[in-house]
Design an enzyme around this catalytic site. Sequence first.
Site, PDB file in Angstrom:
ATOM      1  N   LYS A   1      36.820 -22.273  72.706  1.00 42.90           N
ATOM      2  CA  LYS A   1      38.124 -21.591  72.648  1.00 42.90           C
ATOM      3  C   LYS A   1      37.960 -20.168  72.101  1.00 42.90           C
ATOM      4  CE  LYS A   1      41.934 -23.757  71.173  1.00 42.90           C
ATOM      5  NZ  LYS A   1      42.632 -24.743  70.318  1.00 42.90           N
TER       6      LYS A   1
ATOM      7  N   LYS B   1      53.766 -20.980  72.894  1.00 44.46           N
ATOM      8  CA  LYS B   1      53.844 -19.528  73.104  1.00 44.46           C
ATOM      9  C   LYS B   1      53.270 -19.082  74.443  1.00 44.46           C
ATOM     10  CE  LYS B   1      54.068 -18.279  68.236  1.00 44.46           C
ATOM     11  NZ  LYS B   1      53.631 -17.403  67.171  1.00 44.46           N
TER      12      LYS B   1
ATOM     13  N   ALA C   1      41.259 -19.984  66.692  1.00 47.01           N
ATOM     14  CA  ALA C   1      41.348 -19.325  68.007  1.00 47.01           C
ATOM     15  C   ALA C   1      42.611 -19.808  68.720  1.00 47.01           C
ATOM     16  CB  ALA C   1      40.107 -19.629  68.834  1.00 47.01           C
TER      17      ALA C   1
ATOM     18  N   TYR D   1      52.707 -19.497  55.538  1.00 43.58           N
ATOM     19  CA  TYR D   1      53.581 -19.033  54.452  1.00 43.58           C
ATOM     20  C   TYR D   1      54.280 -20.194  53.756  1.00 43.58           C
ATOM     21  CZ  TYR D   1      57.096 -19.682  58.089  1.00 43.58           C
ATOM     22  OH  TYR D   1      57.877 -20.231  59.074  1.00 43.58           O
TER      23      TYR D   1
ATOM     24  N   VAL E   1      47.753 -16.857  57.392  1.00 43.87           N
ATOM     25  CA  VAL E   1      48.942 -16.726  58.236  1.00 43.87           C
ATOM     26  C   VAL E   1      50.028 -17.708  57.782  1.00 43.87           C
ATOM     27  CG1 VAL E   1      49.771 -17.059  60.609  1.00 43.87           C
ATOM     28  CG2 VAL E   1      47.632 -15.845  60.202  1.00 43.87           C
TER      29      VAL E   1
HETATM   30  P1  ATR Z   1      46.669 -24.308  69.592  1.00 42.04           P
HETATM   31  O1  ATR Z   1      45.184 -24.468  69.359  1.00 42.04           O
HETATM   32  O2  ATR Z   1      47.280 -25.413  70.407  1.00 42.04           O
HETATM   33  O3  ATR Z   1      47.066 -22.933  70.034  1.00 42.04           O
HETATM   34  P2  ATR Z   1      47.383 -23.587  66.959  1.00 42.04           P
HETATM   35  O4  ATR Z   1      48.142 -24.295  65.894  1.00 42.04           O
HETATM   36  O5  ATR Z   1      47.810 -22.243  67.378  1.00 42.04           O
HETATM   37  O6  ATR Z   1      47.351 -24.553  68.197  1.00 42.04           O
HETATM   38  O7  ATR Z   1      45.857 -23.508  66.537  1.00 42.04           O
HETATM   39  C1  ATR Z   1      45.343 -24.394  65.670  1.00 42.04           C
HETATM   40  C2  ATR Z   1      44.025 -23.790  65.169  1.00 42.04           C
HETATM   41  O8  ATR Z   1      43.661 -24.493  63.991  1.00 42.04           O
HETATM   42  C3  ATR Z   1      42.894 -23.951  66.139  1.00 42.04           C
HETATM   43  O9  ATR Z   1      42.017 -22.861  66.004  1.00 42.04           O
HETATM   44  C4  ATR Z   1      42.256 -25.262  65.660  1.00 42.04           C
HETATM   45  O10 ATR Z   1      40.912 -25.420  65.996  1.00 42.04           O
HETATM   46  P3  ATR Z   1      40.496 -26.172  67.371  1.00 42.04           P
HETATM   47  O11 ATR Z   1      40.636 -25.117  68.437  1.00 42.04           O
HETATM   48  O12 ATR Z   1      39.107 -26.595  67.146  1.00 42.04           O
HETATM   49  O13 ATR Z   1      41.454 -27.310  67.524  1.00 42.04           O
HETATM   50  C5  ATR Z   1      42.368 -25.093  64.172  1.00 42.04           C
HETATM   51  N1  ATR Z   1      42.324 -26.346  63.431  1.00 42.04           N
HETATM   52  C6  ATR Z   1      43.339 -27.221  63.238  1.00 42.04           C
HETATM   53  N2  ATR Z   1      42.945 -28.253  62.460  1.00 42.04           N
HETATM   54  C7  ATR Z   1      41.638 -28.012  62.140  1.00 42.04           C
HETATM   55  C8  ATR Z   1      40.653 -28.694  61.351  1.00 42.04           C
HETATM   56  N3  ATR Z   1      40.942 -29.842  60.711  1.00 42.04           N
HETATM   57  N4  ATR Z   1      39.432 -28.142  61.245  1.00 42.04           N
HETATM   58  C9  ATR Z   1      39.128 -26.983  61.874  1.00 42.04           C
HETATM   59  N5  ATR Z   1      40.012 -26.281  62.628  1.00 42.04           N
HETATM   60  C10 ATR Z   1      41.249 -26.780  62.767  1.00 42.04           C
END
Ligand code: ATR
Length: 264
Positions: A154, A65, A126, A211, A209
Amino acid sequence: MKKYLVIGNPIEHSLSPKLHNYWIKKNNINANYIKKNINEDDIKSIISEVKDGKINGVNVTVPFKKKVIPFMDKLSPEANDSQSVNTIYIQNGKLIGHNTDISGFELGIKYCKYDISNKVVFILGAGGVVPSIILALKKMGAAKIIISNRTKNKAEDLKNFFDKIEIVDWGYTPNFDMIINATSIGLKNEDGIKLDFSSVGFNKFFYDVIYNPKETIFLKRAKLFGNKTENGKMMFIYQAHQAFTIWNKLMPDIDDETINLLDQ
Ligand code: ATR
């Protein structure tokens, strides 16, 4: 035949083709909407196909995005404010990057008749969708927005764009009226959210978020503790509805059949 697609990685979970093709058929439009798993290197060629008129519109999902922004000729105010593009189209020969997640979230919340004004909202995550959610929450008059992310810097980065947001450590549970899971935890039925449900109390609003699956462990547990829950289905439908309307200059119906379609 017009051609639309959603790009992302992963993309398997996306129900955008199902919804858009349903509306395409209902409105007798000669078009097709597909999903495409891409790598960052592929963005350039897809964009040039849009410029050449071979592709008529693109939806963008995780993690592109923000990455598509340099390829746009112009951003809509929503895309600019959120630095996030989920809908691409051509207008007067110019490639426009737009964001329908902000109003998608707002309309989704209004649909379930929850009043955000003066509420304390706690956001988990985030990632890409969070700036859109913050903008919508501010518009709806949230009293306070608290953010927690596994990778704390982040969340801190978001402070450069949004003053007045509060950041707390991952695993800490502050007082709140509404909590939003904006992480990808739950997409695969995993359980990675460290939340002390017993200290939260009951009668809070838990929003996910995600679905698909329909009810994440986060929402299941919230229900057990006597809270109101909602998934991201209506946000998803409303963001798609606006993209469809822009591309086809036609507003499709959101009726029970549309809503139920995504449960199958
Ligand atoms: P992006 O971070 O590339 O924008 P996203 O899918 O929009 O991708 O965001 C994934 C979110 O899920 C992030 O906030 C991520 O946390 P990190 O910034 O620490 O990566 C969070 N996330 C995904 N898997 C997670 C997990 N196992 N534990 C905690 N947070 C997780």
